[in-house]
Design an enzyme around this catalytic site. Sequence first.
Site, PDB file in Angstrom:
ATOM      1  CG  ASP A   1       8.718   6.738 -13.827  1.00  0.00           C
ATOM      2  OD1 ASP A   1       7.760   7.493 -13.523  1.00  0.00           O
ATOM      3  OD2 ASP A   1       9.304   5.698 -13.468  1.00  0.00           O
TER       4      ASP A   1
ATOM      5  CG  HIS B   1      11.454   6.075 -10.358  1.00  0.00           C
ATOM      6  ND1 HIS B   1      10.205   6.183 -10.862  1.00  0.00           N
ATOM      7  CD2 HIS B   1      10.926   6.419  -8.790  1.00  0.00           C
ATOM      8  CE1 HIS B   1       9.177   6.899 -10.325  1.00  0.00           C
ATOM      9  NE2 HIS B   1       9.306   6.288  -8.608  1.00  0.00           N
TER      10      HIS B   1
HETATM   11  P1  NAX Z   1       5.025   1.822   2.434  1.00  0.00           P
HETATM   12  O1  NAX Z   1       5.656   2.895   3.773  1.00  0.00           O
HETATM   13  O2  NAX Z   1       3.451   2.014   2.845  1.00  0.00           O
HETATM   14  O3  NAX Z   1       5.881   0.240   2.983  1.00  0.00           O
HETATM   15  C1  NAX Z   1       7.172   0.333   3.072  1.00  0.00           C
HETATM   16  C2  NAX Z   1       7.568  -0.798   3.739  1.00  0.00           C
HETATM   17  O4  NAX Z   1       9.323  -0.865   4.051  1.00  0.00           O
HETATM   18  C3  NAX Z   1       7.691  -0.472   5.966  1.00  0.00           C
HETATM   19  O5  NAX Z   1       6.635  -1.488   6.015  1.00  0.00           O
HETATM   20  C4  NAX Z   1       8.153  -0.564   6.206  1.00  0.00           C
HETATM   21  O6  NAX Z   1       8.643  -0.828   7.528  1.00  0.00           O
HETATM   22  C5  NAX Z   1       9.074  -1.139   5.227  1.00  0.00           C
HETATM   23  N1  NAX Z   1      10.830  -1.088   5.356  1.00  0.00           N
HETATM   24  C6  NAX Z   1      11.416  -0.030   5.854  1.00  0.00           C
HETATM   25  N2  NAX Z   1      12.117   0.115   6.690  1.00  0.00           N
HETATM   26  C7  NAX Z   1      12.965  -1.464   5.920  1.00  0.00           C
HETATM   27  C8  NAX Z   1      14.041  -1.900   6.057  1.00  0.00           C
HETATM   28  N3  NAX Z   1      15.447  -1.853   6.291  1.00  0.00           N
HETATM   29  N4  NAX Z   1      13.886  -3.599   5.316  1.00  0.00           N
HETATM   30  C9  NAX Z   1      12.705  -4.399   5.367  1.00  0.00           C
HETATM   31  N5  NAX Z   1      11.175  -3.501   5.267  1.00  0.00           N
HETATM   32  C10 NAX Z   1      11.736  -1.619   5.184  1.00  0.00           C
HETATM   33  O7  NAX Z   1       5.501   2.248   1.069  1.00  0.00           O
HETATM   34  P2  NAX Z   1       5.485   1.975  -0.647  1.00  0.00           P
HETATM   35  O8  NAX Z   1       3.877   2.876  -0.357  1.00  0.00           O
HETATM   36  O9  NAX Z   1       4.870   0.237   0.127  1.00  0.00           O
HETATM   37  O10 NAX Z   1       6.155   2.583  -0.749  1.00  0.00           O
HETATM   38  C11 NAX Z   1       7.584   1.045  -0.681  1.00  0.00           C
HETATM   39  C12 NAX Z   1       8.625   2.396  -2.058  1.00  0.00           C
HETATM   40  O11 NAX Z   1       8.525   2.547  -3.102  1.00  0.00           O
HETATM   41  C13 NAX Z   1       8.782   3.399  -1.596  1.00  0.00           C
HETATM   42  O12 NAX Z   1      10.150   4.296  -1.468  1.00  0.00           O
HETATM   43  C14 NAX Z   1       8.718   5.069  -2.320  1.00  0.00           C
HETATM   44  O13 NAX Z   1       8.654   5.675  -2.968  1.00  0.00           O
HETATM   45  C15 NAX Z   1       8.657   3.054  -2.973  1.00  0.00           C
HETATM   46  N6  NAX Z   1       7.915   3.913  -5.243  1.00  0.00           N
HETATM   47  C16 NAX Z   1       8.055   3.808  -5.872  1.00  0.00           C
HETATM   48  C17 NAX Z   1       8.239   4.161  -7.441  1.00  0.00           C
HETATM   49  C18 NAX Z   1       8.616   3.226  -8.301  1.00  0.00           C
HETATM   50  O14 NAX Z   1       8.377   3.702  -9.512  1.00  0.00           O
HETATM   51  N7  NAX Z   1      10.382   2.573  -8.243  1.00  0.00           N
HETATM   52  C19 NAX Z   1       7.065   3.716  -7.119  1.00  0.00           C
HETATM   53  C20 NAX Z   1       6.228   3.265  -5.749  1.00  0.00           C
HETATM   54  C21 NAX Z   1       6.372   3.766  -4.992  1.00  0.00           C
HETATM   55  O15 NAX Z   1       6.333   5.505  -4.590  1.00  0.00           O
END
Ligand code: NAX
Length: 327
Positions: free
Chosen positions: A159, A187
């Site tokens: 952000d 956020h």
């Molecule tokens: P993806 O769905 O591509 O990847 C997430 C991964 O996490 C998957 O491979 C899944 O298998 C894995 N996972 C799920 N549960 C797990 C666990 N208990 N232990 C280990 N791994 C686990 O999502 P992606 O686009 O990479 O985003 C990841 C996270 O970042 C999401 O929650 C998203 O909302 C968040 N974000 C946060 C941002 C921020 O500024 N704070 C911005 C970007 C993003 O949206």
Amino acid sequence: TKAPVKVTVTGAAGQIGYALLFRIASGQMLGLDTPVKLSLLEITPALRAAEGTAMELTDCAFPLLESIEITDDATRAFDGTSVALLVGARPRGPGMERGDLLSANGGIFKPQGAALNNGAAEDIRVLVVGNPANSNALIAQQNAPDIPANRFSAMMRLDHNRALAQAAQKLGVSVSDISNMTIWGNHSATQYPDLVHAQFGGRSIAEQVERDWLEGTFIPTVAKRGAAIIEARGASSAASAANAAIDHVHSWVHGTAEGDWTSAGVVSDGSYGIPEGLISGFPVTSTGGDWEIVSDLEIDDFSRARIDASVAELVEERDAIRELGLI
Ligand code: NAX
């Protein structure tokens, strides 16, 4: 060169993980003098995909990459780790209420907090990226009572960088000419990107742009940028999110520039009327190791209302995770 540092990335097979791991392994996060031992934590069905990413990491022949471990066991992944990037989270599915989302994520961040508490290195630093980032960070932090609270932070840096870029475009200047940007609060869409304290040419940016643009364009553009990216790309921000995580840890470990600050979600000490214990976006500095909240900024009425609205949302989320017994 220094001793190798163990870095754990959760959700390593996801799209942010894919954009993040190569930059960590190349030395862009901890520095070109620091070898890294990567630990990739995934859920069992995604282990194979994580192996594929690890194969590519190997194929880069990064001189700083000492080893790669891939596991679905949080205890193993966090054992001896110094930097934990908690990216893996449970996304909001169709028809999912906030309570469902918080409870699904509690199932992830509560045991991860406990595993960090039991096994992480003395110098552990934790960045939570997975959404809802502030509340997930609070769950992990509260379940790691032996780790100093200031070692946990939530990512506001994407952000922050979005706000820098929008302000720079508006003024027709370089992002490096803008300083003292802050993202206050959660956020989420309620966040408050603050142009009152942000500076260009030694003056408040709020004094250099039209009020209409600040309130009607700048704030909503920054706050809703994530949704705009999804609409355009058909997928959520990944490379920019990974970049922000690299920036966040780099500033934390190497320090922020003299006279400037950055934004991070850190445990409130009650500053600016933000309830103690909440993990909220603040202006923070680091001299290389610990975040420190910038104190004594004057908050005008407009900023006060915006900060209060976002903090109210954080309070609601905290109360909900408390009720669920997650903290
Ligand atoms: P993806 O769905 O591509 O990847 C997430 C991964 O996490 C998957 O491979 C899944 O298998 C894995 N996972 C799920 N549960 C797990 C666990 N208990 N232990 C280990 N791994 C686990 O999502 P992606 O686009 O990479 O985003 C990841 C996270 O970042 C999401 O929650 C998203 O909302 C968040 N974000 C946060 C941002 C921020 O500024 N704070 C911005 C970007 C993003 O949206």
